[in-house]
Scaffold this motif. Structure first.
Motif, PDB file in Angstrom:
ATOM      1  N   PRO A   1      19.577  14.130 -37.330  1.00 58.48           N
ATOM      2  CA  PRO A   1      19.799  15.557 -37.084  1.00 58.48           C
ATOM      3  C   PRO A   1      18.873  16.150 -36.031  1.00 58.48           C
ATOM      4  N   ALA A   2      17.596  15.740 -36.033  1.00 55.69           N
ATOM      5  CA  ALA A   2      16.678  16.265 -35.015  1.00 55.69           C
ATOM      6  C   ALA A   2      17.102  15.785 -33.630  1.00 55.69           C
ATOM      7  N   GLY A   3      17.556  14.532 -33.543  1.00 57.09           N
ATOM      8  CA  GLY A   3      18.005  14.000 -32.264  1.00 57.09           C
ATOM      9  C   GLY A   3      19.258  14.692 -31.767  1.00 57.09           C
ATOM     10  N   ILE A   4      20.169  15.023 -32.677  1.00 62.27           N
ATOM     11  CA  ILE A   4      21.389  15.740 -32.296  1.00 62.27           C
ATOM     12  C   ILE A   4      21.031  17.130 -31.772  1.00 62.27           C
ATOM     13  N   HIS A   5      20.115  17.789 -32.452  1.00 61.38           N
ATOM     14  CA  HIS A   5      19.655  19.109 -32.009  1.00 61.38           C
ATOM     15  C   HIS A   5      19.029  19.011 -30.623  1.00 61.38           C
ATOM     16  N   TRP A   6      18.225  17.978 -30.400  1.00 64.44           N
ATOM     17  CA  TRP A   6      17.599  17.759 -29.090  1.00 64.44           C
ATOM     18  C   TRP A   6      18.659  17.525 -28.017  1.00 64.44           C
ATOM     19  N   MET A   7      19.647  16.664 -28.296  1.00 62.09           N
ATOM     20  CA  MET A   7      20.703  16.377 -27.328  1.00 62.09           C
ATOM     21  C   MET A   7      21.451  17.647 -26.957  1.00 62.09           C
ATOM     22  N   ARG A   8      21.745  18.471 -27.959  1.00 70.25           N
ATOM     23  CA  ARG A   8      22.432  19.730 -27.705  1.00 70.25           C
ATOM     24  C   ARG A   8      21.643  20.593 -26.725  1.00 70.25           C
ATOM     25  N   GLY A   9      20.325  20.651 -26.929  1.00 75.26           N
ATOM     26  CA  GLY A   9      19.492  21.458 -26.055  1.00 75.26           C
ATOM     27  C   GLY A   9      19.464  20.929 -24.632  1.00 75.26           C
ATOM     28  N   VAL A  10      19.382  19.614 -24.463  1.00 75.63           N
ATOM     29  CA  VAL A  10      19.368  19.010 -23.128  1.00 75.63           C
ATOM     30  C   VAL A  10      20.664  19.316 -22.384  1.00 75.63           C
ATOM     31  N   LEU A  11      21.788  19.140 -23.058  1.00 76.23           N
ATOM     32  CA  LEU A  11      23.082  19.353 -22.404  1.00 76.23           C
ATOM     33  C   LEU A  11      23.321  20.825 -22.095  1.00 76.23           C
ATOM     34  N   ARG A  12      22.896  21.703 -23.003  1.00 76.96           N
ATOM     35  CA  ARG A  12      23.054  23.126 -22.740  1.00 76.96           C
ATOM     36  C   ARG A  12      22.200  23.553 -21.545  1.00 76.96           C
ATOM     37  N   HIS A  13      20.979  23.021 -21.470  1.00 77.96           N
ATOM     38  CA  HIS A  13      20.092  23.335 -20.342  1.00 77.96           C
ATOM     39  C   HIS A  13      20.708  22.835 -19.036  1.00 77.96           C
ATOM     40  N   PHE A  14      21.283  21.630 -19.069  1.00 81.02           N
ATOM     41  CA  PHE A  14      21.916  21.054 -17.874  1.00 81.02           C
ATOM     42  C   PHE A  14      23.038  21.968 -17.385  1.00 81.02           C
ATOM     43  N   ALA A  15      23.898  22.415 -18.292  1.00 84.94           N
ATOM     44  CA  ALA A  15      25.015  23.278 -17.908  1.00 84.94           C
ATOM     45  C   ALA A  15      24.534  24.652 -17.461  1.00 84.94           C
ATOM     46  N   ASP A  16      23.545  25.191 -18.147  1.00 80.80           N
ATOM     47  CA  ASP A  16      23.039  26.520 -17.799  1.00 80.80           C
ATOM     48  C   ASP A  16      22.407  26.547 -16.415  1.00 80.80           C
ATOM     49  N   ASN A  17      22.045  25.382 -15.913  1.00 80.16           N
ATOM     50  CA  ASN A  17      21.486  25.279 -14.570  1.00 80.16           C
ATOM     51  C   ASN A  17      22.536  24.850 -13.546  1.00 80.16           C
TER      52      ASN A  17
ATOM     53  N   MET B   1      29.449  24.298 -31.428  1.00 80.24           N
ATOM     54  CA  MET B   1      28.211  25.017 -31.145  1.00 80.24           C
ATOM     55  C   MET B   1      27.855  25.015 -29.660  1.00 80.24           C
ATOM     56  N   ILE B   2      28.247  23.948 -28.934  1.00 84.56           N
ATOM     57  CA  ILE B   2      27.768  23.817 -27.559  1.00 84.56           C
ATOM     58  C   ILE B   2      28.836  24.039 -26.502  1.00 84.56           C
TER      59      ILE B   2
ATOM     60  N   GLN C   1      47.711  11.229 -29.020  1.00 85.72           N
ATOM     61  CA  GLN C   1      48.693  10.263 -28.527  1.00 85.72           C
ATOM     62  C   GLN C   1      48.893  10.375 -27.023  1.00 85.72           C
ATOM     63  N   GLY C   2      47.775  10.567 -26.323  1.00 88.36           N
ATOM     64  CA  GLY C   2      47.797  10.570 -24.869  1.00 88.36           C
ATOM     65  C   GLY C   2      48.204  11.865 -24.217  1.00 88.36           C
ATOM     66  N   ARG C   3      48.541  12.898 -24.992  1.00 88.61           N
ATOM     67  CA  ARG C   3      48.991  14.172 -24.427  1.00 88.61           C
ATOM     68  C   ARG C   3      48.047  15.314 -24.811  1.00 88.61           C
ATOM     69  N   ILE C   4      47.936  16.295 -23.939  1.00 88.72           N
ATOM     70  CA  ILE C   4      47.159  17.489 -24.250  1.00 88.72           C
ATOM     71  C   ILE C   4      47.890  18.291 -25.322  1.00 88.72           C
ATOM     72  N   MET C   5      47.177  18.604 -26.407  1.00 91.11           N
ATOM     73  CA  MET C   5      47.770  19.365 -27.503  1.00 91.11           C
ATOM     74  C   MET C   5      47.310  20.823 -27.497  1.00 91.11           C
ATOM     75  N   ALA C   6      46.117  21.073 -26.954  1.00 90.81           N
ATOM     76  CA  ALA C   6      45.612  22.441 -26.824  1.00 90.81           C
ATOM     77  C   ALA C   6      44.423  22.414 -25.889  1.00 90.81           C
ATOM     78  N   GLN C   7      44.226  23.498 -25.161  1.00 87.30           N
ATOM     79  CA  GLN C   7      43.015  23.649 -24.363  1.00 87.30           C
ATOM     80  C   GLN C   7      42.781  25.120 -24.086  1.00 87.30           C
ATOM     81  N   GLY C   8      41.526  25.467 -23.903  1.00 86.08           N
ATOM     82  CA  GLY C   8      41.151  26.846 -23.647  1.00 86.08           C
ATOM     83  C   GLY C   8      39.685  27.043 -23.936  1.00 86.08           C
ATOM     84  N   SER C   9      39.194  28.247 -23.723  1.00 83.31           N
ATOM     85  CA  SER C   9      37.797  28.529 -24.035  1.00 83.31           C
ATOM     86  C   SER C   9      37.586  28.401 -25.540  1.00 83.31           C
ATOM     87  N   THR C  10      36.368  28.089 -25.931  1.00 80.60           N
ATOM     88  CA  THR C  10      36.062  27.954 -27.354  1.00 80.60           C
ATOM     89  C   THR C  10      36.376  29.247 -28.090  1.00 80.60           C
TER      90      THR C  10
END
Length: 308
Positions: free
Chosen positions: A164-180, A196-197, A206-215
């Motif tokens: 869980p601590a590692g998942i929280h850390w990964m979330r922070g790294v990726l969010r920082h990357f995108a925010d920059n 959350m992220i 089955q290989g097809r888009i079923m939904a997409q959009g902002s969270t």
């Protein structure tokens, strides 16, 4: 805003089997895009095509307007973590990064910098990769992906094996990357983490888009998890104030509002609270299960892989 990742009518067939069927989506600078779907839905195939490891049968998948194979020094533009088990087991973590740095023309100082970013100690960096846990391999994989200071990350199940601590850390790294200004395309079975992220969500089946959009469009914005001594009274008070509240699967209530607003209403009605915290809406799981019913080829991983 210019689209960085563009997947346009992408199709990939293996003989009579169609793994990806007319798939289209895009990702912008500053976005984390959650790429979701059951086992065998076509996620990994799409990522492999984007990373230049598999050729499409039709359509295109480009990064910055170019196919991966046409990007000059691509590792300096696109960081990939598609298989944490793909490293040479006989090399150390540091040797692996040094070889990648040499290929990209980067100094050794960049290797040390990335080891520090991903939390691998000097002692761990000297170990043979065969002795790494899956979580350590994921950290090494992220270090390799970030090594060339790319503007795009392609990640396939990057939090597998992390605690869980590692998942929280990964979330922070990726969010920082995108925010920059970076762009992240993230495949994961941990739906709560994606909710959350991710700024944008693409669901494939089955290989097809079923939904997409902002969270927010698909599942609504984040809300509040609250539990009171008298949840019924709290629910009535929140409803009277014009807020949407429902029973939470975690106990207590989920409210579509900020914690401060919920706490203020509880205080105004003299209601003692046992719990008050920000929470993901939890509706991504509901949406996912509705969209992929009958399409799943295996069990779904728990959605509570990380801390809230």
């Amino acid at each position: 805003m210019v689209r960085v990742i563009v997947v346009d009518r992408l199709t990939k067939s293996y003989g009579s089997m169609v793994a990806v069927n007319d798939v289209s989506f895009s990702a912008l600078p500053g976005q984390v895009v959650g790429f979701l779907g059951p086992n065998g839905a076509g996620k990994s195939t799409t990522l492999r095509i984007l990373a230049g490891l598999t050729l499409p049968s039709a359509g295109s998948a480009t990064i910055g307007g170019l196919a991966y194979r046409d990007i000059p020094n691509p590792a300096s533009q696109v960081g990939t973590l598609l298989d944490a088990s793909a490293f040479h087991n006989g090399r150390t973590g540091r040797e692996t990064l040094k070889l990648a740095a040499m290929t990209m023309g980067l100094p050794d100082s960049r290797v040390q910098q990335m080891l520090e970013v991903v939390g691998l100690t000097d002692q761990e960096a000297k170990r043979r990769i065969r002795n790494y846990s899956l979580g350590m391999r994921q950290r090494l994989g992220l270090a390799a992906a970030l090594l060339g200071n790319p503007r795009v990350l392609l990640l396939d199940e990057p939090v597998n094996g992390l605690d869980p601590a590692g998942i929280h850390w990964m979330r922070g790294v990726l969010r920082h990357f995108a925010d920059n200004g970076g762009t992240v395309l993230l495949s994961s079975h941990l739906l709560h983490e994606v909710e959350m992220i991710a700024d944008h969500i693409v669901v494939i089946g089955q290989g097809r888009i079923m939904a997409q959009g902002s969270t927010e469009q698909l599942v609504g914005g984040p809300g509040t998890q609250v539990q009171a001594g008298d949840d019924a009274a709290l629910g009535q008070a929140l409803t009277a104030a014009g807020l949407v509240a429902r029973t939470s699967t975690e106990g207590g209530l989920y409210v579509q509002a900020e914690p401060e607003q919920v706490g203020l209403i509880a205080a105004q009605h003299g209601l003692a609270l046992k719990e008050l915290r920000r929470a993901g809406s939890g509706r991504l799981e509901e949406l996912y299960l509705q969209l992929t019913a009958g399409h799943d080829r295996g069990p779904i991983a728990p959605t509570t892989g990380g801390p809230r």
